[in-house]
Design a protein around this motif. Structure first.
Motif, PDB file in Angstrom:
ATOM      1  N   ILE A 134      -5.014  19.866 -10.875  1.00  0.00           N
ATOM      2  CA  ILE A 134      -5.761  18.601 -10.778  1.00  0.00           C
ATOM      3  C   ILE A 134      -4.927  17.551 -10.060  1.00  0.00           C
ATOM      4  N   SER A 135      -3.640  17.491 -10.415  1.00  0.00           N
ATOM      5  CA  SER A 135      -2.746  16.537  -9.744  1.00  0.00           C
ATOM      6  C   SER A 135      -2.676  16.825  -8.258  1.00  0.00           C
ATOM      7  N   ALA A 136      -2.591  18.124  -7.907  1.00  0.00           N
ATOM      8  CA  ALA A 136      -2.536  18.503  -6.498  1.00  0.00           C
ATOM      9  C   ALA A 136      -3.786  18.034  -5.771  1.00  0.00           C
ATOM     10  N   ALA A 137      -4.935  18.238  -6.415  1.00  0.00           N
ATOM     11  CA  ALA A 137      -6.204  17.832  -5.800  1.00  0.00           C
ATOM     12  C   ALA A 137      -6.255  16.308  -5.658  1.00  0.00           C
ATOM     13  N   LEU A 138      -5.777  15.614  -6.701  1.00  0.00           N
ATOM     14  CA  LEU A 138      -5.778  14.145  -6.684  1.00  0.00           C
ATOM     15  C   LEU A 138      -4.938  13.616  -5.517  1.00  0.00           C
ATOM     16  N   LEU A 139      -3.751  14.189  -5.352  1.00  0.00           N
ATOM     17  CA  LEU A 139      -2.881  13.772  -4.247  1.00  0.00           C
ATOM     18  C   LEU A 139      -3.532  14.110  -2.911  1.00  0.00           C
ATOM     19  N   GLY A 140      -4.211  15.256  -2.863  1.00  0.00           N
ATOM     20  CA  GLY A 140      -4.922  15.638  -1.638  1.00  0.00           C
ATOM     21  C   GLY A 140      -5.959  14.598  -1.263  1.00  0.00           C
ATOM     22  N   VAL A 141      -6.696  14.138  -2.276  1.00  0.00           N
ATOM     23  CA  VAL A 141      -7.724  13.113  -2.016  1.00  0.00           C
ATOM     24  C   VAL A 141      -7.070  11.832  -1.496  1.00  0.00           C
ATOM     25  N   ILE A 142      -5.985  11.405  -2.144  1.00  0.00           N
ATOM     26  CA  ILE A 142      -5.276  10.191  -1.684  1.00  0.00           C
ATOM     27  C   ILE A 142      -4.805  10.381  -0.249  1.00  0.00           C
ATOM     28  N   ALA A 143      -4.247  11.571   0.040  1.00  0.00           N
ATOM     29  CA  ALA A 143      -3.734  11.832   1.386  1.00  0.00           C
ATOM     30  C   ALA A 143      -4.842  11.726   2.419  1.00  0.00           C
ATOM     31  N   VAL A 144      -6.014  12.292   2.103  1.00  0.00           N
ATOM     32  CA  VAL A 144      -7.129  12.253   3.067  1.00  0.00           C
ATOM     33  C   VAL A 144      -7.602  10.818   3.272  1.00  0.00           C
ATOM     34  N   ILE A 145      -7.724  10.079   2.170  1.00  0.00           N
ATOM     35  CA  ILE A 145      -8.184   8.684   2.297  1.00  0.00           C
ATOM     36  C   ILE A 145      -7.204   7.888   3.154  1.00  0.00           C
ATOM     37  N   LEU A 146      -5.916   8.086   2.949  1.00  0.00           N
ATOM     38  CA  LEU A 146      -4.905   7.332   3.699  1.00  0.00           C
ATOM     39  C   LEU A 146      -4.720   7.853   5.120  1.00  0.00           C
ATOM     40  N   ALA A 147      -5.200   9.076   5.368  1.00  0.00           N
ATOM     41  CA  ALA A 147      -5.039   9.628   6.714  1.00  0.00           C
ATOM     42  C   ALA A 147      -6.170   9.194   7.625  1.00  0.00           C
ATOM     43  N   TRP A 148      -7.311   8.845   7.035  1.00  0.00           N
ATOM     44  CA  TRP A 148      -8.411   8.572   7.936  1.00  0.00           C
ATOM     45  C   TRP A 148      -9.201   7.308   7.632  1.00  0.00           C
ATOM     46  N   PRO A 149     -10.078   7.288   6.591  1.00  0.00           N
ATOM     47  CA  PRO A 149     -10.968   6.127   6.491  1.00  0.00           C
ATOM     48  C   PRO A 149     -10.248   4.805   6.267  1.00  0.00           C
ATOM     49  N   PHE A 150      -9.243   4.824   5.423  1.00  0.00           N
ATOM     50  CA  PHE A 150      -8.581   3.562   5.065  1.00  0.00           C
ATOM     51  C   PHE A 150      -7.902   2.892   6.273  1.00  0.00           C
ATOM     52  N   PRO A 151      -7.021   3.617   6.991  1.00  0.00           N
ATOM     53  CA  PRO A 151      -6.410   2.979   8.169  1.00  0.00           C
ATOM     54  C   PRO A 151      -7.412   2.634   9.254  1.00  0.00           C
ATOM     55  N   LEU A 202       0.919  -3.583   4.403  1.00  0.00           N
ATOM     56  CA  LEU A 202      -0.095  -2.583   4.082  1.00  0.00           C
ATOM     57  C   LEU A 202       0.074  -1.336   4.958  1.00  0.00           C
ATOM     58  N   TRP A 203       0.341  -1.523   6.251  1.00  0.00           N
ATOM     59  CA  TRP A 203       0.541  -0.372   7.144  1.00  0.00           C
ATOM     60  C   TRP A 203       1.734   0.473   6.702  1.00  0.00           C
ATOM     61  N   GLN A 204       2.797  -0.196   6.303  1.00  0.00           N
ATOM     62  CA  GLN A 204       3.978   0.557   5.863  1.00  0.00           C
ATOM     63  C   GLN A 204       3.661   1.358   4.603  1.00  0.00           C
ATOM     64  N   THR A 205       2.884   0.731   3.697  1.00  0.00           N
ATOM     65  CA  THR A 205       2.523   1.436   2.472  1.00  0.00           C
ATOM     66  C   THR A 205       1.658   2.648   2.792  1.00  0.00           C
ATOM     67  N   ILE A 206       0.706   2.481   3.728  1.00  0.00           N
ATOM     68  CA  ILE A 206      -0.170   3.596   4.104  1.00  0.00           C
ATOM     69  C   ILE A 206       0.663   4.769   4.607  1.00  0.00           C
ATOM     70  N   ALA A 207       1.624   4.479   5.481  1.00  0.00           N
ATOM     71  CA  ALA A 207       2.432   5.553   6.070  1.00  0.00           C
ATOM     72  C   ALA A 207       3.254   6.261   4.997  1.00  0.00           C
ATOM     73  N   LEU A 208       3.908   5.452   4.158  1.00  0.00           N
ATOM     74  CA  LEU A 208       4.805   6.019   3.148  1.00  0.00           C
ATOM     75  C   LEU A 208       4.022   6.804   2.099  1.00  0.00           C
ATOM     76  N   SER A 209       2.969   6.155   1.573  1.00  0.00           N
ATOM     77  CA  SER A 209       2.193   6.762   0.502  1.00  0.00           C
ATOM     78  C   SER A 209       1.397   7.955   1.033  1.00  0.00           C
ATOM     79  N   GLY A 210       0.890   7.834   2.254  1.00  0.00           N
ATOM     80  CA  GLY A 210       0.147   8.940   2.866  1.00  0.00           C
ATOM     81  C   GLY A 210       1.026  10.168   3.013  1.00  0.00           C
ATOM     82  N   GLY A 211       2.234   9.954   3.515  1.00  0.00           N
ATOM     83  CA  GLY A 211       3.152  11.078   3.696  1.00  0.00           C
ATOM     84  C   GLY A 211       3.528  11.711   2.365  1.00  0.00           C
ATOM     85  N   MET A 212       3.805  10.839   1.365  1.00  0.00           N
ATOM     86  CA  MET A 212       4.192  11.343   0.049  1.00  0.00           C
ATOM     87  C   MET A 212       3.060  12.146  -0.591  1.00  0.00           C
ATOM     88  N   SER A 213       1.822  11.658  -0.441  1.00  0.00           N
ATOM     89  CA  SER A 213       0.683  12.347  -1.038  1.00  0.00           C
ATOM     90  C   SER A 213       0.469  13.707  -0.370  1.00  0.00           C
TER      91      SER A 213
END
Lengths: 131, 316
Positions: B3-20, B39-50
């Motif tokens: 579930i955690s893996a899926a949750l991080l996957g969802v965050i990664a997808v959101i930060l990779a496309w619609p949000f930015p 905000l841009w720095q957070t997107i990059a960092l959090s997106g990569g981590m997710s």
């Protein structure tokens, strides 16, 4: 031992002489021309020829001067003119050299043609307002 | 764990496309560029981590139900040379991808910084030989060239702001002051570090559409932040005029005319992105910065984005 800052200043002085000289110069010629009156910036005390040689070999390593070893004493020439070096640097700065801009942050990148039109209009407004 | 893996996957997808995408298209970053940059720095960092975290957690599923135990179990399995019975090919693939991706990103970041530092040293050597100090001001150099150019060369212990004679001829004293204040802001606020990080991200993931968009957005925001610093020293119109004049003076035709046949190489038009007109617009229109409430909202979003993958990973 010379300090780094001094070496930088000497490099600059020697390059200025070499850029302005129509003929190749030996280390001794260079030493003499540095002490000539009328030079804007001068070393505070007379230089030893060995110091001049040290600085010249640094400049050679960096690719700014070439040494002619076929004559005695060896003579030195600037590889490129000052203007060519400057032009090269400016090409780098203006983004003509791919992937070479990472090192610096420019006031302005280039403008697109559409932007140029917009800027001209804005400037037009600014100048009429000033009149 | 799955579930955690899926949750991080969802965050990664959101930060990779619609949000930015939404961020890149919205107008408010021009009003408060400093807030948008966070905000841009957070997107990059959090997106990569997710993204990496999601792959890692999925790959570790056969090894246990919690992150620390599964890592230890993975180590034991590697030593003994046997994998748990329920390990599938996809798990191994995900683990490999997580390791490769993180190594790739880190090595690329390192290489980008090393390359930039080497270029900077070389450039600084040339500047020391070719330019003169401006009115004895430390760190200010003037180079004899007709093109109107200003830039700063960051670097520990030897940063410099370089102006061309063409620029000094083109601009009046106040406009030059504006340019210097702008460049000084870049140096003081270490903007080159942010720019390099995003450049490295883009070059590491060239196929990643948002990386290009992010690099452009950040480049523009950094200029606007430096403009805002310069506005404290000169009025908006002076700065806007300086930007417009320098921009127009750098067009290929103008450069060719100015260099007057001195250089054989043609001046090529380089830009494919509009980074100049938006700056002039916002100075002329005097857009108000974001309200305190809106700024707070952005910061809360940024903090939530930064903490989300960390919390999911730690609780996995």
């Amino acid at each position: 031992m010379l300090r780094m800052a001094n070496l930088g200043v000497l490099e600059r002085l020697l390059m200025d002489v070499l850029w302005d000289s129509p003929t190749p110069l030996s280390a001794n010629d260079l030493k003499d021309s540095l002490m000539r009156p009328g030079l804007a910036t001068k070393p505070t005390k007379p230089l030893a020829t060995t110091t001049v040689l040290t600085v010249l070999s640094r400049l050679e390593t960096k690719g700014f001067v070439t040494r002619d070893r076929s004559v005695r004493p060896h003579t030195y020439t600037a590889v490129m003119t000052r203007a060519t070096h400057t032009a090269e640097l400016m090409h780098e700065v203006l983004g003509q050299v791919p992937d070479r801009q990472a090192a610096l942050v420019r006031f302005i990148g280039g403008v697109t043609p559409q932007e140029a039109d917009t800027l001209r209009q804005l400037l037009g407004v600014a100048t009429t307002d000033n009149l | 764990m799955i579930i955690s893996a899926a949750l991080l996957g969802v965050i990664a997808v959101i930060l990779a496309w619609p949000f930015p995408l939404v961020l890149a298209r919205s107008d408010w970053p021009a009003r408060s560029p400093d807030v948008a940059l966070v905000l841009w720095q957070t997107i990059a960092l959090s997106g990569g981590m997710s993204m990496i975290g999601s792959l890692l957690l999925y790959g570790l599923v056969p090894f246990g139900n919690a992150l620390p135990q599964s890592v230890i179990f993975l180590g034991d399995s590697l030593r003994s040379g046997t994998l748990p019975a329920d390990t599938r090919f996809t798990h191994v693939l995900a683990l490999g991808a997580a390791i490769l991706l993180s190594t790739h990103l880190l090595l690329n970041l390192f290489a980008t910084f090393v390359r930039a530092e080497r270029q900077r040293r070389r450039h600084y050597t040339l500047i020391a030989l070719l330019s003169d100090p401006l009115n004895g001001q430390p760190g200010m150099r003037v180079i004899d060239h007709p093109a109107p150019v200003a830039y700063c060369l960051p670097g520990a212990g030897h940063s410099a702001t370089v102006l061309s004679k063409g620029l000094l001829r083109l601009l009046d004293a106040d406009q030059v002051r504006a340019v210097i204040a702008h460049e000084r802001a870049h140096l003081v606020q270490q903007h080159h570090l942010v720019l390099l990080a995003f450049k490295s991200w883009h070059s590491a993931l060239p196929w990643f559409p948002i990386a290009n968009r992010a690099e452009n957005a950040v480049a523009l925001l950094v200029e606007m932040i430096a403009d805002d610093r310069a506005r404290r020293d000169v009025d908006d119109r002076t700065l806007a005029t300086a930007i417009a004049l320098v921009g127009l003076g750098q067009q290929p035709e103008v450069l060719a005319a100015a260099s007057d046949g001195e250089s054989d190489e043609p001046w090529i038009s380089s830009p494919e992105r509009a980074l100049v007109a938006p700056r002039v617009y916002r100075l002329m229109n005097q857009a108000l910065p974001l309200s305190r409430l809106a700024t707070m909202a952005v910061f809360v979003t940024a903090i939530a984005l930064a903490l989300a993958p960390a919390i999911v990973l730690l609780r996995a």
